[in-house]
Design a protein around this motif. Structure first.
Motif, PDB file in Angstrom:
ATOM      1  N   ILE A 108       0.757  -1.352   0.027  1.00 50.85           N
ATOM      2  CA  ILE A 108      -0.076  -0.009   0.103  1.00 50.85           C
ATOM      3  C   ILE A 108       0.887   1.279  -0.049  1.00 50.85           C
ATOM      4  O   ILE A 108       1.804   1.306   0.578  1.00 50.85           O
ATOM      5  N   HIS A 109       0.319   2.259  -0.920  1.00 55.67           N
ATOM      6  CA  HIS A 109       1.140   3.252  -0.749  1.00 55.67           C
ATOM      7  C   HIS A 109       0.973   4.161   0.420  1.00 55.67           C
ATOM      8  O   HIS A 109      -0.116   4.136   0.947  1.00 55.67           O
ATOM      9  N   ASN A 110       1.882   4.785   1.218  1.00 55.11           N
ATOM     10  CA  ASN A 110       1.815   5.243   2.412  1.00 55.11           C
ATOM     11  C   ASN A 110       2.282   6.741   2.629  1.00 55.11           C
ATOM     12  O   ASN A 110       3.849   6.977   2.335  1.00 55.11           O
ATOM     13  N   GLN A 111       1.966   7.717   3.201  1.00 52.83           N
ATOM     14  CA  GLN A 111       2.409   8.993   3.625  1.00 52.83           C
ATOM     15  C   GLN A 111       3.372   9.522   2.589  1.00 52.83           C
ATOM     16  O   GLN A 111       4.401   9.855   2.803  1.00 52.83           O
ATOM     17  N   GLU A 112       2.944   9.816   1.400  1.00 52.70           N
ATOM     18  CA  GLU A 112       3.961  10.630   0.384  1.00 52.70           C
ATOM     19  C   GLU A 112       4.008  12.048   0.541  1.00 52.70           C
ATOM     20  O   GLU A 112       4.763  12.601   0.018  1.00 52.70           O
ATOM     21  N   THR A 113       2.575  12.632   0.967  1.00 51.27           N
ATOM     22  CA  THR A 113       2.405  14.086   0.718  1.00 51.27           C
ATOM     23  C   THR A 113       1.655  14.556   2.123  1.00 51.27           C
ATOM     24  O   THR A 113       0.859  13.939   2.645  1.00 51.27           O
ATOM     25  N   PRO A 114       1.892  15.908   2.429  1.00 47.48           N
ATOM     26  CA  PRO A 114       1.384  16.479   3.724  1.00 47.48           C
ATOM     27  C   PRO A 114      -0.370  16.234   3.425  1.00 47.48           C
ATOM     28  O   PRO A 114      -0.754  15.954   4.645  1.00 47.48           O
ATOM     29  N   PRO A 115      -0.996  16.738   2.325  1.00 47.17           N
ATOM     30  CA  PRO A 115      -2.428  16.637   2.294  1.00 47.17           C
ATOM     31  C   PRO A 115      -2.954  15.259   2.727  1.00 47.17           C
ATOM     32  O   PRO A 115      -4.092  15.028   3.070  1.00 47.17           O
ATOM     33  N   GLU A 116      -2.110  14.042   2.594  1.00 47.07           N
ATOM     34  CA  GLU A 116      -2.743  12.719   2.924  1.00 47.07           C
ATOM     35  C   GLU A 116      -2.973  12.711   4.350  1.00 47.07           C
ATOM     36  O   GLU A 116      -3.987  12.270   4.727  1.00 47.07           O
ATOM     37  N   ASN A 117      -2.107  13.155   5.259  1.00 46.92           N
ATOM     38  CA  ASN A 117      -2.239  13.274   6.723  1.00 46.92           C
ATOM     39  C   ASN A 117      -3.404  14.098   6.944  1.00 46.92           C
ATOM     40  O   ASN A 117      -4.283  13.747   7.921  1.00 46.92           O
ATOM     41  N   GLU A 118      -3.382  15.305   6.252  1.00 48.49           N
ATOM     42  CA  GLU A 118      -4.543  16.337   6.725  1.00 48.49           C
ATOM     43  C   GLU A 118      -5.820  15.829   6.502  1.00 48.49           C
ATOM     44  O   GLU A 118      -6.703  16.094   7.234  1.00 48.49           O
ATOM     45  N   LEU A 119      -6.001  14.902   5.273  1.00 45.95           N
ATOM     46  CA  LEU A 119      -7.240  14.233   5.372  1.00 45.95           C
ATOM     47  C   LEU A 119      -7.841  13.663   6.261  1.00 45.95           C
ATOM     48  O   LEU A 119      -9.184  13.664   6.799  1.00 45.95           O
ATOM     49  N   PHE A 120      -7.057  12.905   6.621  1.00 48.78           N
ATOM     50  CA  PHE A 120      -7.389  11.888   7.996  1.00 48.78           C
ATOM     51  C   PHE A 120      -7.061  12.581   9.223  1.00 48.78           C
ATOM     52  O   PHE A 120      -7.914  12.029  10.124  1.00 48.78           O
ATOM     53  N   VAL A 121      -6.537  13.663   9.651  1.00 51.79           N
ATOM     54  CA  VAL A 121      -6.607  14.328  10.879  1.00 51.79           C
ATOM     55  C   VAL A 121      -8.061  15.261  10.914  1.00 51.79           C
ATOM     56  O   VAL A 121      -8.440  15.204  12.042  1.00 51.79           O
ATOM     57  N   ASP A 122      -8.375  15.887   9.997  1.00 54.65           N
ATOM     58  CA  ASP A 122      -9.545  16.700  10.214  1.00 54.65           C
ATOM     59  C   ASP A 122     -10.216  17.090   8.822  1.00 54.65           C
ATOM     60  O   ASP A 122     -10.937  18.127   8.854  1.00 54.65           O
ATOM     61  N   LYS A 123      -9.922  16.195   7.825  1.00 54.84           N
ATOM     62  CA  LYS A 123     -10.999  16.363   6.556  1.00 54.84           C
ATOM     63  C   LYS A 123     -10.296  17.654   6.167  1.00 54.84           C
ATOM     64  O   LYS A 123     -11.329  18.258   5.286  1.00 54.84           O
ATOM     65  N   SER A 124      -9.355  18.052   5.874  1.00 50.87           N
ATOM     66  CA  SER A 124      -9.155  19.368   5.405  1.00 50.87           C
ATOM     67  C   SER A 124      -7.749  18.995   4.015  1.00 50.87           C
ATOM     68  O   SER A 124      -7.474  17.676   4.223  1.00 50.87           O
ATOM     69  N   GLY A 125      -7.358  20.209   3.616  1.00 50.94           N
ATOM     70  CA  GLY A 125      -6.229  20.011   2.596  1.00 50.94           C
ATOM     71  C   GLY A 125      -6.449  19.738   1.354  1.00 50.94           C
ATOM     72  O   GLY A 125      -7.727  19.737   0.859  1.00 50.94           O
ATOM     73  N   ALA A 126      -5.636  19.504   0.483  1.00 52.80           N
ATOM     74  CA  ALA A 126      -5.848  19.657  -1.060  1.00 52.80           C
ATOM     75  C   ALA A 126      -6.377  18.420  -1.483  1.00 52.80           C
ATOM     76  O   ALA A 126      -6.978  18.414  -2.633  1.00 52.80           O
ATOM     77  N   PHE A 127      -6.402  17.127  -0.680  1.00 54.59           N
ATOM     78  CA  PHE A 127      -7.261  16.033  -1.527  1.00 54.59           C
ATOM     79  C   PHE A 127      -8.729  16.597  -1.473  1.00 54.59           C
ATOM     80  O   PHE A 127      -9.409  15.820  -2.324  1.00 54.59           O
TER      81      PHE A 127
END
Length: 393
Positions: free
Chosen positions: A203-222
């Motif tokens: 599984i691809h994992n933690q490549e870019t800051p927006p990936e974590n942002e999506l799961f922390v508070d559903k924000s960011g570029a994703f």
């Protein structure tokens, strides 16, 4: 039978041997590994440099080989993904020629086995006829859309069934990444794999800051990325933790699991995964990380956690070449505290273990057929810009 000696022999599974000697039969099987004594041995091939086993490339997208140079560097992951979608469809004949060239190049560069991502069937004929061993990861994603999970699953399951019919080696269905796989699709994937402890999933994992942002508070570029395709992230339950935690919640800890890229993984992420499952491996693709995001993982985090690292090349969409040696050079250039023997284990035995090929590949042990490579370098400077690899077996 061939007797081959060099300045140093690195079996990987045991200590290096100065002026070592490796004997192989005509099928490439290791018959002996030991000290070279000119008085005891005749008809010996002598080389200047370092003898090592063949490389293992744990992460590649061979089917994207026709896209070399088509996607700009340094854009970040989300624009990169958009460009892959834009340029992916090309003339089928050119696609096949590019796949064949890439496979031949990897073999010339000393690669013995590849963990290869497949979203379509384009690579199957080349892989079936290649001297390289392939572990085909049939990758699935539904962009976090629970109501579309079954449809996407059927699409990629057809690719998997073709892999079952056409592969000479190993194949499995896997999730693409935390940000692109819903809980329902994870469940469908797990149903196919049926708690099979003998397989490896990636599984691809933690490549870019927006990936974590999506799961922390559903924000960011994703969030904006999905909106641009008319998709929502309403099905995702953001819970204030990093994206790898979502993957761990939905995967099987009894299976070998290969986390890929890990560019932003912190010690707590790595430790959580190691505590979650005893068969966790990590694939780093440094040149692709630089190509896409202009950043590298902090390898000290993985070393401190005693993580089982491996090396991948990613695709020619995100790399300038498919060479494990070039990946080793990049790590040495930017994080030179990673010593040569550690890098060599990442590039050989760890990768063979991750893909389940370690009974045959990954180290110079009697009975194995791991390939035999010569690095034209010295023990003082084993990896430098001018270092090249020559396949001897």
């Amino acid at each position: 039978m061939r007797k081959i000696t060099a300045d140093w022999v690195f079996p990987v599974s045991s200590e290096p041997i100065k002026n070592g000697l490796v004997t192989v039969n005509d099928q490439g099987e290791i018959l002996s590994v030991g000290q070279f004594n000119p008085q005891d041995h005749t008809d010996v091939e002598k080389y200047d440099g370092l003898l090592i086993p063949g490389f293992i490339n744990t992460h590649c997208h061979l089917e994207l080989s026709h896209m070399k140079g088509k996607v700009a560097t340094g854009t970040g992951l989300i624009p990169f993904i958009s460009n892959v979608v834009k340029f992916r469809d090309q003339d089928p004949n050119e696609v096949q020629k590019a796949i064949q060239r890439a496979d031949e190049y990897m073999f010339q560069q000393g690669i013995m086995a590849v963990g290869d991502i497949s979203n379509v069937t384009d690579t199957f004929e080349v892989k079936r006829n290649s001297p390289i061993r392939y572990y085909t990861f049939v990758e699935m994603f539904d962009f976090l859309q629970e109501d579309q999970a079954s449809t996407h699953f059927e699409q990629y399951h057809n690719v998997y069934k073709s892999a079952v019919s056409n592969s000479k080696d190993k194949y499995v269905v896997v999730p693409h990444a935390p940000y692109s796989v819903s809980k329902k699709l994870f469940q469908l994937i797990n149903t196919v794999n049926k708690e099979n402890e003998q397989i490896t999933v990636s599984i691809h994992n933690q490549e870019t800051p927006p990936e974590n942002e999506l799961f922390v508070d559903k924000s960011g570029a994703f969030v904006d990325f999905y909106k641009g395709f008319g998709l929502s992230v309403d099905d995702l339950n953001a819970n204030g933790v990093s994206s790898i935690q979502y993957a761990l919640e939905n995967m099987d800890p009894k299976q070998k699991t290969l986390f890929v890229h890990n560019t932003l993984s912190q010690k707590e992420d790595i430790q959580s995964a190691i505590e979650w499952g005893s068969k966790v491996y990590w694939a780093t693709c440094p040149n692709a990380n630089l190509y896409i995001e202009n950043r590298l993982p902090n390898y000290q985090n993985f070393i401190d956690c005693n993580a089982k690292m491996t090396i991948g090349t990613d695709s020619l969409t995100s790399n300038w070449q498919l060479s494990v040696l070039e990946e080793m050079k990049t790590i040495t250039k930017y994080q030179s505290y990673v010593d040569f023997e550690t890098l060599l284990q990442w590039a050989t035995l760890n990768g063979a273990e991750a893909l389940g090929f370690d009974q045959e590949l990954g180290s110079l042990d009697i009975g194995k057929k791991p390939g035999l490579l010569l690095l034209n370098s010295t023990l003082a400077t084993p990896i430098e810009t001018k270092t090249s690899v020559k396949r001897l077996v």
